[in-house]
Scaffold this active site. Structure first.
Site, PDB file in Angstrom:
ATOM      1  N   HIS A 131       0.840  -1.211   0.000  1.00 29.28           N
ATOM      2  CA  HIS A 131       0.000   0.000   0.000  1.00 29.28           C
ATOM      3  C   HIS A 131       0.873   1.259   0.000  1.00 29.28           C
ATOM      4  O   HIS A 131       0.604   2.219  -0.708  1.00 29.28           O
ATOM      5  CB  HIS A 131      -0.899   0.042   1.242  1.00 29.28           C
ATOM      6  N   LYS A 137     -16.045  -7.801   4.923  1.00 28.54           N
ATOM      7  CA  LYS A 137     -14.827  -8.093   5.681  1.00 28.54           C
ATOM      8  C   LYS A 137     -15.035  -7.831   7.162  1.00 28.54           C
ATOM      9  O   LYS A 137     -15.754  -6.902   7.536  1.00 28.54           O
ATOM     10  CB  LYS A 137     -13.676  -7.217   5.181  1.00 28.54           C
ATOM     11  N   ARG A 194      -2.168  -5.912  -8.483  1.00 29.61           N
ATOM     12  CA  ARG A 194      -1.051  -6.805  -8.182  1.00 29.61           C
ATOM     13  C   ARG A 194      -0.849  -7.843  -9.275  1.00 29.61           C
ATOM     14  O   ARG A 194       0.237  -8.111  -9.708  1.00 29.61           O
ATOM     15  CB  ARG A 194      -1.270  -7.514  -6.844  1.00 29.61           C
ATOM     16  N   SER A 215      -3.262  -7.952   2.836  1.00 32.86           N
ATOM     17  CA  SER A 215      -3.387  -7.822   4.287  1.00 32.86           C
ATOM     18  C   SER A 215      -3.723  -9.183   4.907  1.00 32.86           C
ATOM     19  O   SER A 215      -3.199  -9.530   5.967  1.00 32.86           O
ATOM     20  CB  SER A 215      -4.464  -6.788   4.620  1.00 32.86           C
TER      21      SER A 215
END
Ligand code: COA
Length: 178
Positions: free
Chosen positions: A31, A55, A105, A143
């Site tokens: 990040h 989440k 990514r 994460s």
């Protein structure tokens, strides 16, 4: 295609703001890489911690804000941290932002990000999504994978800032004396 009513107006002297939304549970070096590169493109970057209803974060909102703030320090006045619970495009418009920044990514990110960007564009024509390729060194981290490694005593040094590493150790291993 020429100029239309939807074409964003670019005024050279105007300060540009971008919103970088995400869950940041917790912030990683991946990040930070995106934020630093966004600072090369925009005058101000607002890191917007957004509520993703799918989440269940490990860190509270306050903890996530603190962890992000410790990465940049008060001297870096071009970075701001905020939270938002509504639509990201509404937040971006409220802040006068011209862009939403997202990191890509791998190809696997593309489908979701493409869908999100198109939906956001449908909701607000004036806010564009800018994709930055995540730095090669961070291409495999998320994460969740960092949390999983930390939980099982895996070595996450070099993938998150030291203070994030300590915060994870404190969450998962209460006896940690860091
Ligand atoms: N380095 C490391 N990890 C990265 C990364 C990078 N450069 N880029 C993405 N990731 C990881 C994150 O760590 C995260 O990992 P996790 O799933 O293990 O937590 C994952 O990629 C993607 O999550 P994130 O970037 O945090 O986004 P998200 O999928 O949680 O969605 C919003 C966040 C803000 C985009 C979304 O919740 C949202 O838009 N909410 C508001 C409502 C809205 O406007 N919806 C869209 C229109 S309907």
């Amino acid at each position: 295609m020429g100029y239309t009513e939807h074409t964003p107006k670019i005024v050279a002297s105007e300060k540009t703001t971008a919103v970088y939304p995400g869950t940041f549970d917790p912030i990683t070096n991946g990040h930070i890489d995106i934020i630093q590169r966004a600072l090369g493109l925009f005058d101000r970057v607002i890191i917007a911690i957004a509520i993703n209803s799918q989440k269940k974060p490990l860190f509270s909102l306050k903890e996530r804000i603190d962890l992000i703030n410790q990465c940049f320090g008060p001297e870096n006045d071009r970075v701001q941290v905020d939270t938002t619970s509504g639509l990201i495009v509404d937040y971006a418009e409220e802040q006068g932002a011209c862009a939403i920044v997202r990191g890509l990514r791998a190809v696997s990110d593309f489908d979701y990000e493409f869908q999100l960007a198109l939906m956001n564009r449908k909701l607000a024509r004036k806010v564009d999504t800018i994709f930055l390729m995540t730095g090669f060194r961070w291409i495999y981290i998320s994460s969740s994978i960092i949390k999983d490694a930390a939980k099982h005593n895996g070595d996450i040094s070099g993938l998150v800032p030291i203070h994030v590493q300590k915060a994870l150790q404190n969450k998962y291993h209460a006896d940690y004396q860091g």
